[in-house]
Design a protein around this motif. Structure first.
Motif, short mmCIF file in Angstrom:
data_model
loop_
_atom_site.label_atom_id
_atom_site.label_comp_id
_atom_site.label_asym_id
_atom_site.label_seq_id
_atom_site.Cartn_x
_atom_site.Cartn_y
_atom_site.Cartn_z
N ASN A 1 0.86 -1.18 0.00
CA ASN A 1 0.00 0.00 0.00
C ASN A 1 0.90 1.23 0.00
N ALA A 2 0.31 2.40 0.02
CA ALA A 2 1.10 3.64 0.04
C ALA A 2 1.88 3.71 1.35
N GLY A 3 3.18 3.54 1.27
CA GLY A 3 4.05 3.60 2.44
C GLY A 3 4.43 2.25 3.01
N GLY A 4 3.70 1.20 2.66
CA GLY A 4 3.92 -0.10 3.30
C GLY A 4 3.48 -0.07 4.75
N ARG A 5 2.44 0.73 5.02
CA ARG A 5 1.99 0.97 6.39
C ARG A 5 1.13 -0.18 6.95
N ALA A 6 1.21 -0.34 8.27
CA ALA A 6 0.42 -1.36 8.97
C ALA A 6 -0.98 -0.86 9.23
N SER A 7 -1.69 -0.54 8.16
CA SER A 7 -3.10 -0.14 8.25
C SER A 7 -3.92 -1.32 8.74
N ASP A 8 -5.16 -1.05 9.13
CA ASP A 8 -6.04 -2.16 9.49
C ASP A 8 -6.20 -3.13 8.34
N ASP A 9 -6.18 -2.62 7.11
CA ASP A 9 -6.34 -3.51 5.96
C ASP A 9 -5.11 -4.40 5.79
N ALA A 10 -3.92 -3.85 6.05
CA ALA A 10 -2.71 -4.67 5.99
C ALA A 10 -2.75 -5.74 7.08
N ILE A 11 -3.23 -5.37 8.26
CA ILE A 11 -3.33 -6.34 9.36
C ILE A 11 -4.39 -7.41 9.02
N ARG A 12 -5.51 -6.98 8.44
CA ARG A 12 -6.50 -7.96 7.93
C ARG A 12 -5.79 -8.98 7.05
N SER A 13 -4.98 -8.50 6.12
CA SER A 13 -4.31 -9.40 5.18
C SER A 13 -3.30 -10.30 5.89
N LEU A 14 -2.54 -9.75 6.82
CA LEU A 14 -1.55 -10.55 7.55
C LEU A 14 -2.23 -11.64 8.38
N VAL A 15 -3.35 -11.31 9.01
CA VAL A 15 -4.04 -12.30 9.84
C VAL A 15 -4.59 -13.44 8.97
N ILE A 16 -5.14 -13.08 7.81
CA ILE A 16 -5.59 -14.12 6.87
C ILE A 16 -4.39 -14.96 6.41
N SER A 17 -3.28 -14.29 6.15
CA SER A 17 -2.06 -14.96 5.71
C SER A 17 -1.60 -15.99 6.73
N TYR A 18 -1.69 -15.63 8.00
CA TYR A 18 -1.26 -16.52 9.09
C TYR A 18 -2.28 -17.61 9.34
N LYS A 19 -3.53 -17.19 9.54
CA LYS A 19 -4.55 -18.11 10.04
C LYS A 19 -4.99 -19.12 9.00
N LEU A 20 -5.12 -18.66 7.76
CA LEU A 20 -5.68 -19.54 6.73
C LEU A 20 -4.62 -20.11 5.80
N LEU A 21 -3.48 -19.44 5.70
CA LEU A 21 -2.53 -19.85 4.66
C LEU A 21 -1.12 -20.09 5.20
N GLY A 22 -0.99 -20.06 6.52
CA GLY A 22 0.19 -20.64 7.16
C GLY A 22 1.50 -19.87 7.14
N THR A 23 1.49 -18.53 6.92
CA THR A 23 2.77 -17.85 7.01
C THR A 23 3.19 -17.75 8.47
#
Lengths: 193, 193
Positions: B61-83
């Motif tokens: 995203n603009a800045g690579g910031r830890a927006s709520d949307d980035a955190i949404r994506s990271l949580v999905i990445s961890y919980k559903l797809l195993g990062t």
């Protein structure tokens, strides 16, 4: 140091050694466009769309959804850095088709640091620099790819911050073939509102 | 058809012709990590971090910031797809250092479709699938890169949805050299809380 971190830094050292004159690239995207697409590991937008460093903005999140944060990024891309065409690219076999807000709520309920989860999404505590203080997180899952692309193009188009005349293209990336397939409903609705 | 669209589709046809067996890649990232970085056109995370298709999630995203949307994506990445390891990578010469909420408010005031702009950010009308209904958009600008990386690592770490034991690495990409430079404050604060 973890194996992943070691590998990333080794790959980066190779990239630096072969960096050439890319250090002189200007900040604004040379080809004046932006792509919003999914974070999926199988997607490499630079490869599937033919981008060299310096060409285009790439915005990625889970699903490639037109979240407020994606729109924040697109508006910055347009207003400050001069992009004049945008792509919304979702893809086949997306992880966002495999769950819904309820399933995620249940998954989180078993592992949260605190217990204030809600079936409709997580109630953010509102601390920090985010854009969503005090609101529920919607996971923005997908049940139909053509529909999600159309919805997202329309959501971007309808934002009061988005210029009415910027073309927004809607495509689905086929993970089996690498092909970008146009979404007819977006084309029919008119890329330019 | 615009020149950009024509070029993207031609590049995609080349990619499809040389796609090989990538159609068989599984959905979960093969190397089990995710990168959050900026949309900047000069950054190619697959190249600067050595990613092949299928390896890792990339959130931008603009800045690579830890927006709520980035955190949404990271949580999905961890919980559903195993990062199981995450990188936050900002960069030198970032566009997010060149403005602030006031400047953006003024820029938008001259071109908005409606007039309800506020100096502290745009008041979203709340229509659609977003995560930020009825709230002000913060542009998440950056005044100091090391500070922004540290803040974002901490914001991710402090999310109640994020597991306490996942390593989060903080780096700054140097646009002049291509090098990933570790942020000492993140390392000192401990990648694992």
């Amino acid at each position: 140091m973890s194996k992943v971190l070691e590998e990333v830094l080794a790959a980066n050292a190779d990239y630096v050694a072969d960096f050439g004159d890319k250090g002189n690239l200007p900040m604004p995207p040379g080809r004046s466009f932006a792509i919003l697409t999914c974070m999926d590991a199988r997607l490499d937008p630079a490869k599937y769309a033919g981008l060299a460093e310096g060409d285009a903005h790439v915005i990625r999140n889970a699903g490639g959804r037109a979240s407020d944060d994606a729109i924040r990024s697109l508006v910055i891309s347009y207003k400050l850095l001069g992009t004049r065409e945008w792509f919304v690219i979702h893809h086949t076999d997306c992880g966002m088709e495999t769950f819904n807000n309820d399933i995620m709520g249940n998954l989180l309920a078993s592992s949260l640091k605190t217990s204030s989860v809600d079936a409709s999404g997580w109630h953010d505590s509102g601390v920090g620099a985010g854009t969503n203080d005090g609101k529920f997180i919607q996971w923005l899952t997908i049940s139909n790819q053509e529909q999600s692309v159309l919805e997202d193009v329309q959501r971007i188009r309808n934002s009061p911050m988005v210029p009415a005349d910027i073309p927004i293209y809607g495509y689905i990336y086929d993970c089996k073939t690498g092909k970008l397939v146009e979404v007819p409903a977006v084309t029919a609705a008119g890329r330019v509102a």
